[in-house]
Scaffold this motif. Structure first.
Motif, PDB file in Angstrom:
ATOM      1  N   ASN A  39     -49.705  22.712  57.873  1.00  0.00           N
ATOM      2  CA  ASN A  39     -49.653  21.827  56.716  1.00  0.00           C
ATOM      3  C   ASN A  39     -48.510  22.128  55.746  1.00  0.00           C
ATOM      4  O   ASN A  39     -48.733  22.384  54.560  1.00  0.00           O
ATOM      5  N   PRO A  40     -47.279  22.080  56.198  1.00  0.00           N
ATOM      6  CA  PRO A  40     -46.160  22.265  55.271  1.00  0.00           C
ATOM      7  C   PRO A  40     -45.916  21.013  54.425  1.00  0.00           C
ATOM      8  O   PRO A  40     -46.520  19.952  54.661  1.00  0.00           O
ATOM      9  N   ILE A  41     -45.016  21.145  53.471  1.00  0.00           N
ATOM     10  CA  ILE A  41     -44.596  20.016  52.624  1.00  0.00           C
ATOM     11  C   ILE A  41     -43.120  19.773  52.896  1.00  0.00           C
ATOM     12  O   ILE A  41     -42.304  20.692  52.765  1.00  0.00           O
ATOM     13  N   ILE A  42     -42.785  18.554  53.274  1.00  0.00           N
ATOM     14  CA  ILE A  42     -41.411  18.226  53.674  1.00  0.00           C
ATOM     15  C   ILE A  42     -40.844  17.172  52.738  1.00  0.00           C
ATOM     16  O   ILE A  42     -41.381  16.069  52.640  1.00  0.00           O
ATOM     17  N   PHE A  43     -39.761  17.529  52.033  1.00  0.00           N
ATOM     18  CA  PHE A  43     -39.051  16.595  51.164  1.00  0.00           C
ATOM     19  C   PHE A  43     -37.747  16.199  51.860  1.00  0.00           C
ATOM     20  O   PHE A  43     -36.879  17.045  52.093  1.00  0.00           O
ATOM     21  N   VAL A  44     -37.621  14.928  52.203  1.00  0.00           N
ATOM     22  CA  VAL A  44     -36.432  14.421  52.880  1.00  0.00           C
ATOM     23  C   VAL A  44     -35.618  13.583  51.903  1.00  0.00           C
ATOM     24  O   VAL A  44     -36.098  12.557  51.409  1.00  0.00           O
ATOM     25  N   ILE A  45     -34.388  14.028  51.618  1.00  0.00           N
ATOM     26  CA  ILE A  45     -33.492  13.234  50.777  1.00  0.00           C
ATOM     27  C   ILE A  45     -32.822  12.169  51.640  1.00  0.00           C
ATOM     28  O   ILE A  45     -32.081  12.483  52.570  1.00  0.00           O
ATOM     29  N   ASN A  46     -33.108  10.928  51.331  1.00  0.00           N
ATOM     30  CA  ASN A  46     -32.479   9.804  52.031  1.00  0.00           C
ATOM     31  C   ASN A  46     -31.323   9.303  51.166  1.00  0.00           C
ATOM     32  O   ASN A  46     -31.519   8.527  50.230  1.00  0.00           O
ATOM     33  N   ASN A  47     -30.120   9.806  51.468  1.00  0.00           N
ATOM     34  CA  ASN A  47     -28.927   9.318  50.760  1.00  0.00           C
ATOM     35  C   ASN A  47     -27.896   8.771  51.743  1.00  0.00           C
ATOM     36  O   ASN A  47     -26.701   8.752  51.459  1.00  0.00           O
ATOM     37  N   ASP A  48     -28.385   8.390  52.923  1.00  0.00           N
ATOM     38  CA  ASP A  48     -27.615   7.567  53.854  1.00  0.00           C
ATOM     39  C   ASP A  48     -26.349   8.250  54.369  1.00  0.00           C
ATOM     40  O   ASP A  48     -25.246   7.722  54.241  1.00  0.00           O
ATOM     41  N   GLY A  49     -26.505   9.434  54.987  1.00  0.00           N
ATOM     42  CA  GLY A  49     -25.347  10.007  55.655  1.00  0.00           C
ATOM     43  C   GLY A  49     -25.117  11.472  55.382  1.00  0.00           C
ATOM     44  O   GLY A  49     -25.934  12.159  54.764  1.00  0.00           O
TER      45      GLY A  49
END
Length: 546
Positions: A449-459
């Protein structure tokens, strides 16, 4: 007692402290994997590919002190080379086991699958010589000596080792008189180190310590802190090795990263007349392109098997012995040094304006807990996260020296498997995620159960800042990131979408309320937004390439 070589190897790895083994099955390791599965105290964690397995083993070893992985000959072991090289560069002990063709096949030089079709079988082993601290070809005659030698080398050097295990050898019984127990070299006191450092400090008016990743590798945090507390010498960390020192300690100055460091840290370190470099490597990314203002030749290098002071150089002194020797020094620093400001910024305006990196990491500073494990992917995530102030019991994992993008997602699998009681938080960008995202499937299968923060800045933001801001090679295809957990079978994963500070605050509250599940957060940011330090260091990288 009689036991198969494969059984002895797995027993030995377990006795060295490894409870989970990563890897991918292949026909040259399948019978050996039966012994792994049958071992009552060892768990097989199958990965989606060998590269991810090597990254996962690296993350596991950073938490556990040792890891192991198993691949098949040729196609499997070569797919893991990148991850093993990263472990070598950053001193992470991983036992890389290759299940190989039978000794009869090798002796007869047959053109078997996964070979180069030339009748040679040592080509891949030669490749590993440069990225492992020890290598071994296991036979029934040498297994009792070679397996302990390799495991002990990984532990004592904190670097990977390569084990070539023909499948017929793995299945052959040998006589084992006693179970393997790891042999850790005892640390002593080196009088030359004591005398030379004592003399250096006695004439210093502004001493300072720079520390880094080798303290993490050898788990020498307590000894380093004892030395600092005893001598009253302030300390700065490099980003390569963040977490090496207790950041709540009153002697902690902050991160030293050359010209982009905080002014008071930069000035104090650059103007020091006695710099002790303990367990650190001053790399380009850790020093903003070697932008330090001190003379590197005057720095006292106190690294594992690399002691250098003036004209004295020694490669026979290990880092634990160096730390023991430092504790024998009778010295107290009376110079004043700047204090770090640990006050959290509570004045964050929670608006519905598009979220920016600066606000994002200010809010993350408030979110991290006392015991969290923090992983930061090379890119905007690492350069924003390494300035976060940690608590004493936090663990920080990054890969700034090797810098292989995509590393942290599989590494998160390993770090969380190593300690499932601690909350693991990953900061990663969309470009890096796309390289190794398959390992999200393994996390779901293993019910962690980790926590994953994905920055979506397109590239690829780092690459855009270095060169080709608007070039198509820095573009990636837009994914529906929020759908990924469902694609990989994650029915009990918390899904969150963040576009502004209000969203992020609400997401924090939801995560804290549902701590018994994995959380996957897509954070949308503008393509050109980046931490200021990343902008500065990217320009340095651009200039280096001219």
């Amino acid at each position: 007692m009689k036991m198969r070589v494969g059984q002895y190897l797995i027993d030995a790895i377990h006795n060295a402290g490894v409870n989970e083994i990563f890897g991918v099955p292949g026909d040259f390791n399948l019978a050996f994997l039966d012994d792994v599965i049958e071992h009552k105290d060892v768990k097989w964690v199958g990965n989606t590919n060998e590269l991810n397995a090597s990254y996962a083993a690296d993350g596991y070893a950073r938490m556990n002190g040792l890891a192991a992985m198993i691949t098949t000959f040729g196609v499997g072991e070569l797919s893991a080379v990148n991850g093993i090289a990263g472990s070598y560069a950053e001193r992470v002990p991983v036992i890389a086991i290759t299940g190989a063709p039978t000794t009869k096949v090798e002796q007869e030089r047959k053109f078997v699958h996964h070979s180069l079709g030339e009748g040679t079988f040592d080509d891949y082993r030669k490749m590993f010589e440069h990225i492992t601290t020890a290598q071994g070809y296991i036979t029934t005659d040498n297994a009792i000596e070679e397996i302990p030698r390799l495991i002990n080398a990984a532990i004592n050097e904190r670097r990977p080792v390569h084990v070539h295990l023909p499948i017929d050898v793995a299945m052959t019984e040998i006589e084992v008189n006693e179970a393997f127990q790891p042999t850790v070299k005892e640390s002593t006191i080196n009088e030359q180190v004591v005398d030379m450092i004592s003399q250096k400090l006695s004439s210093a008016s502004q001493p300072v310590i720079i520390t880094g990743h080798e303290i993490n590798s050898f788990d020498l945090h307590e000894k380093l802190e004892q030395f600092v507390n005893k001598t009253n010498i302030p300390l700065a960390q490099l980003s390569l090795g963040k977490g090496a020192f207790n950041e709540e300690n009153e002697h902690y100055l902050g991160i030293y990263d050359g010209s982009v460091a905080e002014e008071n840290v930069r000035n104090y370190v650059d103007q020091s007349d006695a710099i002790l470099n303990i367990g650190a490597k001053i790399t380009d990314s850790a020093s903003a392109g070697f932008s330090y203002q001190f003379d590197i030749d005057d720095v006292v290098m106190l690294n594992h098997r690399n002691f250098k002071m003036n004209e004295t150089r020694r490669e026979d002194i290990d880092l634990p012995t160096i730390l023991n020797s430092l504790l024998a020094i009778d010295y107290h620093n009376d110079a004043m040094f700047p204090e770090i400001n640990r006050e959290l910024d509570d004045h964050i305006e929670l608006t519905n304006e598009p979220l920016e990196q600066e606000t994002y990491f200010k809010m993350m500073q408030q979110f991290i807990g006392l015991d969290d494990v923090i992983l930061a992917e090379q890119g905007t995530s690492f350069f924003g996260a390494y300035d976060l102030l940690l608590y004493k019991n936090n663990k920080f994992i990054g890969q700034p020296l090797w810098g292989s993008i995509g590393y942290t997602l599989p590494s998160l699998l390993g770090s969380q498997m190593a300690d499932q009681q601690r909350r693991n938080i990953l900061f990663i960008g969309d470009g890096s995620l796309q390289l190794t995202v398959q390992e999200l499937s393994t996390m779901i299968r293993q019910q962690i159960n980790p926590i994953i923060f994905v920055i979506n800045n397109d590239g690829y933001t780092v690459e855009r800042l270095i060169h080709g801001e608007h070039q198509p090679y820095n573009d990636i295809h837009m994914w529906d990131y929020k759908a990924l957990p469902q694609v990989f079978g994650g029915d009990n994963v918390g899904i969150h979408e963040v576009a502004n500070a209000q969203d992020l605050k609400h997401t924090f509250e939801n995560i804290k309320a549902q701590g018994n599940k994995m959380h996957f957060v897509e954070v949308k940011m503008a393509q050109g937004d980046a931490p200021e330090k990343l902008r500065s260091i990217s320009q340095v990288f651009a200039n280096q390439n001219k």
